[in-house]
Motif scaffolding. Structure first.
Motif, PDB file in Angstrom:
ATOM      1  N   GLU A  50       0.936  -1.077   0.073  1.00  0.00           N
ATOM      2  CA  GLU A  50       0.039  -0.007  -0.105  1.00  0.00           C
ATOM      3  C   GLU A  50       0.907   1.333  -0.049  1.00  0.00           C
ATOM      4  O   GLU A  50       2.165   1.159   0.384  1.00  0.00           O
ATOM      5  CB  GLU A  50      -0.736   0.123   1.261  1.00  0.00           C
ATOM      6  N   LYS A  56       1.885   3.219  -7.026  1.00  0.00           N
ATOM      7  CA  LYS A  56       1.748   2.418  -8.224  1.00  0.00           C
ATOM      8  C   LYS A  56       0.978   3.132  -8.811  1.00  0.00           C
ATOM      9  O   LYS A  56       0.689   3.237 -10.197  1.00  0.00           O
ATOM     10  CB  LYS A  56       1.122   1.135  -7.832  1.00  0.00           C
ATOM     11  N   THR A  57      -0.425   3.488  -8.384  1.00  0.00           N
ATOM     12  CA  THR A  57      -1.562   4.019  -9.224  1.00  0.00           C
ATOM     13  C   THR A  57      -1.095   5.445 -10.031  1.00  0.00           C
ATOM     14  O   THR A  57      -1.436   5.561 -11.202  1.00  0.00           O
ATOM     15  CB  THR A  57      -2.634   4.359  -8.430  1.00  0.00           C
ATOM     16  N   THR A  58      -0.200   6.304  -9.222  1.00  0.00           N
ATOM     17  CA  THR A  58       0.115   7.554 -10.117  1.00  0.00           C
ATOM     18  C   THR A  58       1.034   7.086 -11.124  1.00  0.00           C
ATOM     19  O   THR A  58       0.678   7.769 -12.161  1.00  0.00           O
ATOM     20  CB  THR A  58       0.926   8.314  -8.982  1.00  0.00           C
ATOM     21  N   ALA A 118       1.144   4.263 -12.751  1.00  0.00           N
ATOM     22  CA  ALA A 118       0.337   3.611 -14.004  1.00  0.00           C
ATOM     23  C   ALA A 118      -0.176   4.578 -15.031  1.00  0.00           C
ATOM     24  O   ALA A 118      -0.145   4.457 -16.062  1.00  0.00           O
ATOM     25  CB  ALA A 118      -0.555   2.938 -13.328  1.00  0.00           C
ATOM     26  N   LYS A 119      -0.788   5.652 -14.309  1.00  0.00           N
ATOM     27  CA  LYS A 119      -1.241   6.862 -15.063  1.00  0.00           C
ATOM     28  C   LYS A 119       0.020   7.553 -15.936  1.00  0.00           C
ATOM     29  O   LYS A 119      -0.361   7.649 -17.220  1.00  0.00           O
ATOM     30  CB  LYS A 119      -1.932   7.925 -14.382  1.00  0.00           C
ATOM     31  N   THR A 122      -5.979  -0.514 -16.250  1.00  0.00           N
ATOM     32  CA  THR A 122      -7.203  -1.177 -15.513  1.00  0.00           C
ATOM     33  C   THR A 122      -6.462  -1.537 -14.030  1.00  0.00           C
ATOM     34  O   THR A 122      -5.492  -1.096 -13.732  1.00  0.00           O
ATOM     35  CB  THR A 122      -7.676  -2.307 -16.390  1.00  0.00           C
ATOM     36  N   ARG A 123      -7.243  -2.127 -13.192  1.00  0.00           N
ATOM     37  CA  ARG A 123      -6.840  -2.831 -11.957  1.00  0.00           C
ATOM     38  C   ARG A 123      -7.420  -3.795 -11.463  1.00  0.00           C
ATOM     39  O   ARG A 123      -8.517  -4.316 -11.859  1.00  0.00           O
ATOM     40  CB  ARG A 123      -7.273  -1.517 -10.915  1.00  0.00           C
ATOM     41  N   SER A 176      -1.979  -2.991 -15.604  1.00  0.00           N
ATOM     42  CA  SER A 176      -3.133  -3.336 -14.535  1.00  0.00           C
ATOM     43  C   SER A 176      -2.354  -2.930 -13.440  1.00  0.00           C
ATOM     44  O   SER A 176      -1.303  -3.282 -13.177  1.00  0.00           O
ATOM     45  CB  SER A 176      -3.463  -4.923 -14.619  1.00  0.00           C
ATOM     46  N   ASP A 177      -2.922  -2.396 -12.479  1.00  0.00           N
ATOM     47  CA  ASP A 177      -2.531  -1.838 -11.195  1.00  0.00           C
ATOM     48  C   ASP A 177      -2.996  -3.041 -10.344  1.00  0.00           C
ATOM     49  O   ASP A 177      -4.108  -3.206 -10.061  1.00  0.00           O
ATOM     50  CB  ASP A 177      -3.467  -0.623 -10.885  1.00  0.00           C
ATOM     51  N   ARG A 178      -2.073  -3.973 -10.008  1.00  0.00           N
ATOM     52  CA  ARG A 178      -1.975  -5.275  -9.397  1.00  0.00           C
ATOM     53  C   ARG A 178      -2.519  -6.334 -10.217  1.00  0.00           C
ATOM     54  O   ARG A 178      -3.452  -6.084 -11.305  1.00  0.00           O
ATOM     55  CB  ARG A 178      -2.873  -5.153  -7.980  1.00  0.00           C
TER      56      ARG A 178
END
Ligand code: TYD
Length: 218
Positions: free
Chosen positions: A13, A17-19, A21-22, A38-39, A95-97
């Motif tokens: 956590e 990653k999410t930032t 990924a974009k 996607t995630r 893919s985020d995860r």
């Protein structure tokens, strides 16, 4: 049509990653590549419904095994309806995860036998694997501070103890050690721009056809 590539981002956590990924999607888009972001759990209508089931509620709502099967139910829907069709039409999927999270969370952290998880995986995934996985490795103390300062809702998973997060970190590092041809580990404790540069490096190392085509977007 040339099949697209499947890239997954993994880590504990608050690793950013999410930032990232974009940012990766932006870089690929700018290079003229069709991308799908996607995630997991989630990504399709059905898998997002399962996501809600699995992430909401108290810590002990589901046993580890039920959690694992819900993750895989969501994953099969995701692969069948979104990921495979996108790759087949030549799009790149980020893919985020993905499945490494099941090994790390339900296996190493929640204690389900790794061989049982691999058994479920092999039974339902039909040999489907990411082309590249980027592991965002970060000290959980720094990561939790990031989560706190983002002021986000604390999910059932964020509420776990520091010991859990340390176990997860070691889990991902162990998985990376066993899959050196697929997984690239980067230090996610660095500043955003530095992490981005390392991520673009990993992608161009793996896919040399992209060398010189991916601009840095920070
Ligand atoms: P999310 O809020 O998307 O977390 P993050 O931003 O850290 O990715 O929630 C996803 C949670 O689901 C996360 O805590 C990890 C967990 N998870 C599993 O336990 N097993 C899995 O197979 C997957 C894909 C996720």
């Amino acid at each position: 049509m040339k099949r697209g590539k499947f890239i997954t981002l993994e880590g504990g956590e608050g690793a950013g990653k999410t930032t990232q990924a974009k940012l990766l999607v932006d870089a690929l888009d700018a290079a003229g590549i069709e991308t799908v972001l996607t995630r997991e759990p989630g990504g399709t209508f059905g898998a997002e419904a399962i996501r809600k089931l699995v992430l909401d509620g108290t810590k002990d709502r589901w046993s580890g095994m039920t959690e694992l099967l819900l993750m895989y139910a969501a994953r099969v829907d995701h692969v069948e309806k979104l990921i495979r069709p996108a790759l087949d039409r030549g799009a790149w999927v980020i893919s985020d995860r993905f499945a490494d999270s099941s090994l790390a969370y339900q296996g190493y952290a929640r204690g389900i036998d790794l061989s049982r998880i691999k058994g479920v995986h092999n039974a339902v995934m039909d040999g489907f694997e990411p082309d590249l996985t980027i592991l965002f490795d970060i000290d959980p103390v720094i990561a939790m501070k990031r989560v706190e300062t983002r002021g986000e809702e604390i999910s059932r998973f964020d509420a776990e103890s520091m010991e859990f997060h340390n176990t997860l970190r070691d889990a991902f590092l162990d998985i990376a050690k066993q899959n050196t041809d697929r997984i690239f580990t980067l230090d996610a404790g660095e500043k955003r721009a530095g992490v981005h540069t390392r991520m673009i490096y990993a992608v161009t190392q793996k896919f040399p056809e992209l060398a010189g085509r991916l601009s840095q977007q920070t």
